[in-house]
Design an enzyme around this catalytic site. Structure first.
Site, PDB file in Angstrom:
ATOM      1  N   CYS A  81      -4.413  -5.535 -16.178  1.00  0.00           N
ATOM      2  CA  CYS A  81      -3.063  -5.107 -16.548  1.00  0.00           C
ATOM      3  C   CYS A  81      -2.248  -6.200 -17.220  1.00  0.00           C
ATOM      4  O   CYS A  81      -1.178  -5.930 -17.756  1.00  0.00           O
ATOM      5  CB  CYS A  81      -2.314  -4.622 -15.308  1.00  0.00           C
ATOM      6  SG  CYS A  81      -2.068  -5.915 -14.061  1.00  0.00           S
ATOM      7  N   GLU A 119      -5.770   3.183 -13.161  1.00  0.00           N
ATOM      8  CA  GLU A 119      -4.482   2.667 -12.683  1.00  0.00           C
ATOM      9  C   GLU A 119      -4.119   1.445 -13.497  1.00  0.00           C
ATOM     10  O   GLU A 119      -4.985   0.655 -13.886  1.00  0.00           O
ATOM     11  CB  GLU A 119      -4.594   2.323 -11.194  1.00  0.00           C
ATOM     12  CG  GLU A 119      -3.298   1.817 -10.557  1.00  0.00           C
ATOM     13  CD  GLU A 119      -3.237   0.306 -10.384  1.00  0.00           C
ATOM     14  OE1 GLU A 119      -2.360  -0.172  -9.652  1.00  0.00           O
ATOM     15  OE2 GLU A 119      -4.085  -0.412 -11.004  1.00  0.00           O
ATOM     16  N   ARG A 163       6.124  -0.500  -5.406  1.00  0.00           N
ATOM     17  CA  ARG A 163       5.087  -0.887  -6.361  1.00  0.00           C
ATOM     18  C   ARG A 163       4.848   0.268  -7.316  1.00  0.00           C
ATOM     19  O   ARG A 163       4.109   1.204  -7.011  1.00  0.00           O
ATOM     20  CB  ARG A 163       3.800  -1.262  -5.625  1.00  0.00           C
ATOM     21  CG  ARG A 163       2.718  -1.911  -6.482  1.00  0.00           C
ATOM     22  CD  ARG A 163       1.513  -2.278  -5.629  1.00  0.00           C
ATOM     23  NE  ARG A 163       0.517  -3.041  -6.373  1.00  0.00           N
ATOM     24  CZ  ARG A 163       0.527  -4.353  -6.558  1.00  0.00           C
ATOM     25  NH1 ARG A 163       1.521  -5.052  -6.038  1.00  0.00           N
ATOM     26  NH2 ARG A 163      -0.416  -4.970  -7.244  1.00  0.00           N
ATOM     27  N   ARG A 165       3.302   2.009 -10.454  1.00  0.00           N
ATOM     28  CA  ARG A 165       2.118   1.905 -11.292  1.00  0.00           C
ATOM     29  C   ARG A 165       1.873   3.234 -12.002  1.00  0.00           C
ATOM     30  O   ARG A 165       2.247   4.296 -11.497  1.00  0.00           O
ATOM     31  CB  ARG A 165       0.879   1.553 -10.449  1.00  0.00           C
ATOM     32  CG  ARG A 165       0.926   0.141  -9.834  1.00  0.00           C
ATOM     33  CD  ARG A 165       0.769  -0.901 -10.919  1.00  0.00           C
ATOM     34  NE  ARG A 165       0.668  -2.254 -10.405  1.00  0.00           N
ATOM     35  CZ  ARG A 165       1.689  -3.088 -10.249  1.00  0.00           C
ATOM     36  NH1 ARG A 165       2.928  -2.687 -10.528  1.00  0.00           N
ATOM     37  NH2 ARG A 165       1.497  -4.322  -9.816  1.00  0.00           N
TER      38      ARG A 165
END
Length: 328
Positions: A81, A119, A163, A165
């Site tokens: 990422c 993800e 968090r 995502r």
């Protein structure tokens, strides 16, 4: 776990690309899926993966032929990422890490799994004015998949960590899946206090270098957001103090300051970082999960990990989707 979905994937084979320490493995195997292949180029993460699951990940996936990947029905990938992260340079596909998505695509094109689960950081959704995500979705469409994506926050799915995502769920067009709904947020919200270790196990994480400067009184917020109540030093990133009566800030693999990677919390009158086991709990890892021996290594791994609880909720939605499991 709901009884109607227990072991629903017991006849499914899965692979784990950019596997990290195994968040996808934990989530899918909890429904019975069997992992037949994993790849992770970070040797320390790969060791933790093997120690916990008995499956040794291959190294650099760019050097592995797609024809050599075992047949499977589910492909999981938390592809790197950093190329899309708001905390980085956001170079996207110009960065070599950004091009690793195309290794996912070449493997999926060759093996044609029935379901793909991806993800990445939330910034992927708006990187390059949304063009990066458009390229990813168009690529997946071209190789035979119906694609659905949504940004979800882990604190709404059973863990007290904010968090956010992006999750991408893809169905092979041969399944004829006409629609997919991501899971609804849980009504039950946990707080940081729920995952804390006893004080006797966390003395080494207490901050003594700077005196805390408190700005706000603690107030429970139900776990739907972090509550900042003070600072140490100048209050920069890694120097902010949060209440354990809210959710945790996003765990980070990098960053500086005395509270780097976990943030600082006022716990029983002391300001401290979170311990690695507490970070494991924030990512949904079970108590028997074997953590890396070094704190900094463990912090990096949990900062890079997917959250198991979010994935489990997504998988439940996949299982309940009409046509999604017609291949079983």
């Amino acid at each position: 776990m709901l009884k109607e979905v227990e072991q629903a994937l017991s006849n499914a084979k899965a692979i784990d690309l950019f596997a990290g320490i195994g968040g996808f493995h934990l989530a899918l195997s909890s429904f019975g899926a069997k992992f037949v292949y994993a790849s992770e180029w970070d040797k320390e993460a790969a060791k933790v993966y093997q120690d916990n699951f008995g499956l040794k990940p291959d190294g650099d996936i760019t050097k592995v032929s797609e024809k050599d990947i075992p047949d499977h029905q589910i492909l999981c990938a938390g592809f790197p990422c950093q190329a899309f992260s708001i905390s980085g340079k956001q170079r996207g596909f110009e960065d070599s890490r950004g091009t690793l998505f195309f290794d996912v695509a070449r493997i999926a094109k060759e093996k044609q799994p029935k379901i793909i689960l991806l993800e990445n950081v939330k910034n992927l959704a708006r990187h390059d004015n949304g063009n990066t995500l458009k390229v990813i979705k168009a690529t997946l469409d071209q190789i035979g998949y119906d694609v659905y994506d949504k940004v979800l926050d882990a604190c709404e799915y059973g863990v007290p960590q904010s968090r956010k995502r992006i999750y991408i769920v893809c169905f092979n067009k041969s399944l004829g899946v006409k629609s997919f709904s991501f899971p609804q947020a849980s009504e039950e919200k946990k707080i940081v206090k729920d995952i804390l270790l006893p004080d006797s196990q966390t003395q080494k994480y207490i901050v003594t270098k700077y005196p805390p400067i408190m700005a706000k009184a603690e107030k429970k917020c139900g776990g739907d957001r972090p509550v900042r109540i003070g600072k140490v030093n100048k209050g920069g990133q890694g120097e902010r103090i949060y209440s354990p009566l809210g959710s945790a800030i996003t765990l980070s693999a990098y960053g500086g300051g005395v509270g780097a990677k976990t943030g600082l919390y006022l716990i029983n009158g002391k300001v401290r970082r979170l311990a690695p086991r507490e970070c494991a709990r924030l990512d949904g890892f079970p108590e028997d999960f074997k953590i890396a021996s070094g704190d900094n290594t463990a912090y990096k791994q949990f900062g890079n990990s997917v959250v198991v609880d979010v994935l489990q909720n997504i998988v439940k939605s996949v299982i309940k989707t009409q046509g999604a499991l017609s291949w079983l």
